[in-house]
Design an enzyme around this catalytic site. Structure first.
Site, PDB file in Angstrom:
ATOM      1  CB  CYS A 114      -0.856   0.238   1.215  1.00 22.34           C
ATOM      2  SG  CYS A 114      -2.017  -1.483   1.309  1.00 22.34           S
ATOM      3  CG  HIS A 257      -3.501   3.123   2.141  1.00 23.46           C
ATOM      4  ND1 HIS A 257      -3.881   2.789   0.870  1.00 23.46           N
ATOM      5  CD2 HIS A 257      -3.464   2.079   3.001  1.00 23.46           C
ATOM      6  CE1 HIS A 257      -4.092   1.350   1.019  1.00 23.46           C
ATOM      7  NE2 HIS A 257      -4.038   0.993   2.046  1.00 23.46           N
ATOM      8  CG  ASN A 287      -6.755  -1.302   1.089  1.00 23.86           C
ATOM      9  OD1 ASN A 287      -6.064  -1.108   0.194  1.00 23.86           O
ATOM     10  ND2 ASN A 287      -6.704  -1.626   2.088  1.00 23.86           N
TER      11      ASN A 287
HETATM   12  O1  UT7 Z   1      -4.269  -1.399   3.546  1.00 21.13           O
HETATM   13  C1  UT7 Z   1      -3.096  -2.002   4.285  1.00 21.13           C
HETATM   14  C2  UT7 Z   1      -3.253  -1.930   5.608  1.00 21.13           C
HETATM   15  N1  UT7 Z   1      -4.529  -2.610   6.264  1.00 21.13           N
HETATM   16  C3  UT7 Z   1      -5.094  -2.205   7.061  1.00 21.13           C
HETATM   17  O2  UT7 Z   1      -4.716  -0.879   7.517  1.00 21.13           O
HETATM   18  C4  UT7 Z   1      -6.130  -2.853   7.637  1.00 21.13           C
HETATM   19  C5  UT7 Z   1      -6.341  -2.783   9.046  1.00 21.13           C
HETATM   20  N2  UT7 Z   1      -7.380  -3.318   9.709  1.00 21.13           N
HETATM   21  C6  UT7 Z   1      -8.666  -2.913   9.602  1.00 21.13           C
HETATM   22  O3  UT7 Z   1      -9.173  -2.209   8.961  1.00 21.13           O
HETATM   23  C7  UT7 Z   1      -9.702  -3.610  10.953  1.00 21.13           C
HETATM   24  O4  UT7 Z   1      -8.843  -4.359  11.591  1.00 21.13           O
HETATM   25  C8  UT7 Z   1     -10.766  -4.534  10.012  1.00 21.13           C
HETATM   26  C9  UT7 Z   1     -11.772  -3.897   9.121  1.00 21.13           C
HETATM   27  C10 UT7 Z   1     -10.107  -5.554   8.983  1.00 21.13           C
HETATM   28  C11 UT7 Z   1     -11.681  -5.399  10.894  1.00 21.13           C
HETATM   29  O5  UT7 Z   1     -11.926  -4.637  11.883  1.00 21.13           O
HETATM   30  P1  UT7 Z   1     -12.037  -4.805  13.196  1.00 21.13           P
HETATM   31  O6  UT7 Z   1     -12.829  -3.688  13.992  1.00 21.13           O
HETATM   32  O7  UT7 Z   1     -10.501  -4.796  13.748  1.00 21.13           O
HETATM   33  O8  UT7 Z   1     -12.581  -5.913  13.932  1.00 21.13           O
HETATM   34  P2  UT7 Z   1     -11.747  -7.388  14.396  1.00 21.13           P
HETATM   35  O9  UT7 Z   1     -10.911  -8.052  13.530  1.00 21.13           O
HETATM   36  O10 UT7 Z   1     -11.609  -7.060  15.865  1.00 21.13           O
HETATM   37  O11 UT7 Z   1     -13.093  -8.187  14.499  1.00 21.13           O
HETATM   38  C12 UT7 Z   1     -14.142  -8.011  15.166  1.00 21.13           C
HETATM   39  C13 UT7 Z   1     -15.170  -8.990  14.828  1.00 21.13           C
HETATM   40  C14 UT7 Z   1     -14.782 -10.578  15.109  1.00 21.13           C
HETATM   41  O12 UT7 Z   1     -15.872 -11.222  15.640  1.00 21.13           O
HETATM   42  P3  UT7 Z   1     -15.771 -11.645  17.234  1.00 21.13           P
HETATM   43  O13 UT7 Z   1     -14.290 -12.666  17.303  1.00 21.13           O
HETATM   44  O14 UT7 Z   1     -15.536 -10.492  18.151  1.00 21.13           O
HETATM   45  O15 UT7 Z   1     -16.811 -12.444  17.345  1.00 21.13           O
HETATM   46  C15 UT7 Z   1     -14.612 -10.890  13.758  1.00 21.13           C
HETATM   47  O16 UT7 Z   1     -14.712 -12.096  13.451  1.00 21.13           O
HETATM   48  O17 UT7 Z   1     -15.906  -8.852  13.634  1.00 21.13           O
HETATM   49  C16 UT7 Z   1     -15.934 -10.112  12.748  1.00 21.13           C
HETATM   50  N3  UT7 Z   1     -15.639  -9.816  11.522  1.00 21.13           N
HETATM   51  C17 UT7 Z   1     -16.697  -9.708  10.721  1.00 21.13           C
HETATM   52  N4  UT7 Z   1     -18.019  -9.643  10.904  1.00 21.13           N
HETATM   53  C18 UT7 Z   1     -18.782  -9.329   9.862  1.00 21.13           C
HETATM   54  C19 UT7 Z   1     -14.458  -9.621  10.915  1.00 21.13           C
HETATM   55  N5  UT7 Z   1     -14.705  -9.667   9.571  1.00 21.13           N
HETATM   56  C20 UT7 Z   1     -16.226  -9.475   9.648  1.00 21.13           C
HETATM   57  C21 UT7 Z   1     -17.079  -9.426   8.331  1.00 21.13           C
HETATM   58  N6  UT7 Z   1     -18.273  -9.172   8.659  1.00 21.13           N
HETATM   59  N7  UT7 Z   1     -16.430  -9.001   7.174  1.00 21.13           N
END
Ligand code: UT7
Length: 330
Positions: A114, A257, A287
């Protein structure tokens, strides 16, 4: 005043096919509400089956050349930032060179995910200010839909396809107030396993095992990546302004980004910048990794959100881990 590297023209291309959050609901266990709330993305673009990364790059490059008033043979260095190349060898930049007819250019790819476009800007800036190259085209192009695991809801809702390009040249005697003021790039390879594609390289060459274990696709520890991104970007933007003797109020636009609206909001907040001074297109574009910043830059230019003389701050964070920023006077 020493010469600077000036952005002579920009271009971008998004494939026609729109993939909405609603459609993703029928593919994995997710919801439009979750995706919008946690990421800010509403829809994204997908390349057509016949399109390859260099095709997207070609469309963006042609626009940038037209905006700059250059022909393809004016380019002496052609740099493509991508993590989704047409093929492992040769460089996508060489394939683009052939399609574009940029016969005089030295063409090569850079792999900084990225942050790739910012890395490309620093290389181009070094080339141009040292006099090694006069005219450089830096392109970010990705078809991430082909390296995304469509069974993994934690990544497939994020990544998308597109390309952006910037034509760069040395400033003339009357233009030295314009151009790139500084570019800074950094990386931390110790954090490589937060975001990576395990298969297809020398560690796990293409094989039945790679396919069976889905190793050809992006793996991400989203939450950890998120936390490092927020921390790092907050420091980076403050440092960049300080090093240039500027304040946030001097900026016409922040072009981040487009990974996650919450990361972007945190960065803007740290700078005390209102969101109307931040370029956002991830709601419609998603993204696109290396293509993210040049697409946003081109859209900002074409929408008249920046004009010659405006100060713009670009910043990115991604796999490697890598990050970088550039302060540019348009
Ligand atoms: O581009 C290069 C760099 N990349 C980034 O900067 C990405 C950085 N990360 C992010 O943007 C975020 O971490 C995400 C959008 C990927 C995820 O958001 P989050 O608020 O960090 O969620 P999380 O990974 O802590 O997950 C929270 C919950 C989990 O469920 P439990 O364990 O709390 O029951 C996940 O399984 O959300 C669940 N989850 C989803 N639920 C519905 C993860 N993905 C999804 C989904 N739909 N697509």
């Amino acid at each position: 005043m020493p010469r600077r590297t000036l952005i002579a023209g920009t271009g971008s291309y998004l494939p026609e096919r729109v993939l909405t959050n609603r459609e993703l609901e029928s593919m994995v266990d997710t919801s439009d509400e979750w995706i919008q709330e946690r990421t800010g993305i509403r829809e994204r673009r997908m390349a057509a089956p016949h399109e390859v990364t260099s095709d997207l790059a070609l469309a963006a490059s042609r626009q940038a050349l037209e905006a700059a008033g250059w022909g393809p043979e004016d380019i002496t260095a052609l740099i493509v930032a991508t993590i989704s190349p047409d093929m492992p060898m040769p460089a996508t930049a060489c394939l683009l060179q052939a399609k574009l007819g940029a016969t005089r250019a030295a063409a090569f790819d850079i792999s900084a995910a990225c942050s790739g476009f910012i890395y490309g800007l620093q290389i181009a800036d070094g080339f141009i200010r040292s006099g090694i190259h006069e005219r450089v085209l830096v392109v970010g192009a990705e078809i991430l839909s082909r390296v995304t695991d469509w069974q993994d809801r934690t990544t497939c809702v994020l990544f998308a396809d597109g390309a952006g390009a910037a034509a760069l040249r040395a400033s003339g005697p009357e233009e030295n107030e314009r151009g790139i003021r500084s570019v800074s790039i950094r990386s931390d390879g110790n954090l490589w396993d937060l975001l990576y594609i395990p298969g297809g390289g020398t560690q796990a060459p293409q094989s039945e095992r790679v396919v069976a274990e889905r190793l050809q696709f992006i793996k991400m520890k989203g939450n950890e990546t998120f936390r490092v991104a927020v921390r790092t970007l907050e420091m980076l933007v403050v440092e960049t302004l300080r090093d240039n003797g500027m304040e946030a109020a001097d900026l016409a636009l922040l072009i981040p980004h487009q990974a996650n609206i919450r990361i972007i909001q945190a960065t803007a907040e740290r700078l005390g910048l209102s969101m109307d001074k931040v370029m956002i297109n991830l709601d419609l574009v998603g993204n696109t990794s290396g293509a993210s910043i040049p697409i946003a830059l081109d859209q900002a230019v074409r929408a008249g959100r920046v004009a010659p003389g405006d100060h713009v701050l670009l910043e990115a964070f991604g796999a490697g881990l890598t990050w970088g920023s550039a302060l540019v006077t348009i």
